[in-house]
Scaffold this motif. Structure first.
Motif, PDB file in Angstrom:
ATOM      1  N   GLN A   5      74.818  51.091  49.410  1.00 35.40           N
ATOM      2  CA  GLN A   5      75.249  51.196  50.808  1.00 35.40           C
ATOM      3  C   GLN A   5      75.902  49.905  51.277  1.00 35.40           C
ATOM      4  OE1 GLN A   5      71.615  52.282  52.712  1.00 35.40           O
ATOM      5  NE2 GLN A   5      71.734  54.426  52.085  1.00 35.40           N
ATOM      6  N   GLU A   6      75.345  48.784  50.873  1.00 34.72           N
ATOM      7  CA  GLU A   6      75.892  47.487  51.276  1.00 34.72           C
ATOM      8  C   GLU A   6      77.235  47.203  50.610  1.00 34.72           C
ATOM      9  OE1 GLU A   6      74.889  45.139  53.521  1.00 34.72           O
ATOM     10  OE2 GLU A   6      73.455  46.647  54.171  1.00 34.72           O
ATOM     11  N   ALA A   7      77.434  47.732  49.411  1.00 29.84           N
ATOM     12  CA  ALA A   7      78.675  47.464  48.675  1.00 29.84           C
ATOM     13  C   ALA A   7      79.888  47.961  49.439  1.00 29.84           C
ATOM     14  CB  ALA A   7      78.612  48.114  47.300  1.00 29.84           C
ATOM     15  N   MET A   8      79.745  49.065  50.122  1.00 32.63           N
ATOM     16  CA  MET A   8      80.883  49.633  50.852  1.00 32.63           C
ATOM     17  C   MET A   8      81.296  48.780  52.047  1.00 32.63           C
ATOM     18  SD  MET A   8      81.703  52.008  49.069  1.00 32.63           S
ATOM     19  CE  MET A   8      81.020  52.780  47.656  1.00 32.63           C
ATOM     20  N   LYS A   9      80.413  47.896  52.480  1.00 36.44           N
ATOM     21  CA  LYS A   9      80.702  47.034  53.621  1.00 36.44           C
ATOM     22  C   LYS A   9      81.340  45.712  53.196  1.00 36.44           C
ATOM     23  CE  LYS A   9      76.619  48.809  56.001  1.00 36.44           C
ATOM     24  NZ  LYS A   9      75.296  48.441  56.515  1.00 36.44           N
ATOM     25  N   GLN A  10      81.395  45.463  51.901  1.00 35.05           N
ATOM     26  CA  GLN A  10      81.872  44.181  51.386  1.00 35.05           C
ATOM     27  C   GLN A  10      83.379  44.177  51.190  1.00 35.05           C
ATOM     28  OE1 GLN A  10      79.598  41.670  51.047  1.00 35.05           O
ATOM     29  NE2 GLN A  10      78.155  43.192  51.823  1.00 35.05           N
ATOM     30  N   TYR A  16      80.335  41.274  44.879  1.00 36.77           N
ATOM     31  CA  TYR A  16      79.039  41.626  45.463  1.00 36.77           C
ATOM     32  C   TYR A  16      78.149  42.306  44.421  1.00 36.77           C
ATOM     33  CZ  TYR A  16      75.512  44.107  48.130  1.00 36.77           C
ATOM     34  OH  TYR A  16      74.318  44.601  48.584  1.00 36.77           O
ATOM     35  N   LEU A  17      78.709  43.267  43.693  1.00 32.80           N
ATOM     36  CA  LEU A  17      77.918  43.981  42.692  1.00 32.80           C
ATOM     37  C   LEU A  17      77.512  43.073  41.529  1.00 32.80           C
ATOM     38  CD1 LEU A  17      79.657  47.471  42.631  1.00 32.80           C
ATOM     39  CD2 LEU A  17      77.487  46.844  43.705  1.00 32.80           C
TER      40      LEU A  17
END
Length: 55
Positions: A5-10, A16-17
């Motif tokens: 979920q957080e990856a889509m905000k980066q 990030y991954l």
């Protein structure tokens, strides 16, 4: 940890991954070493060393 979920905000998803993967690898390494240490600790209490002089 909600990495997906957080990856889509980066802005830089790959970076990030990579960071998240490194965190998971560190957690796995620490837990594996602790488990190995626990296993060795339990195993050494039950070990019996024998030396044969007839060899």
């Amino acid at each position: 940890m909600n990495a997906d979920q957080e990856a889509m905000k980066q802005a830089d998803i790959q970076s990030y991954l990579e960071q998240v993967n490194e965190q998971f690898a560190d957690i796995c390494f620490k837990n594996t070493n602790k488990l190995l240490g626990d296993m060795v600790g339990v195993g050494t209490k039950r070990m019996k060393l024998n030396f044969s002089l007839n060899d």
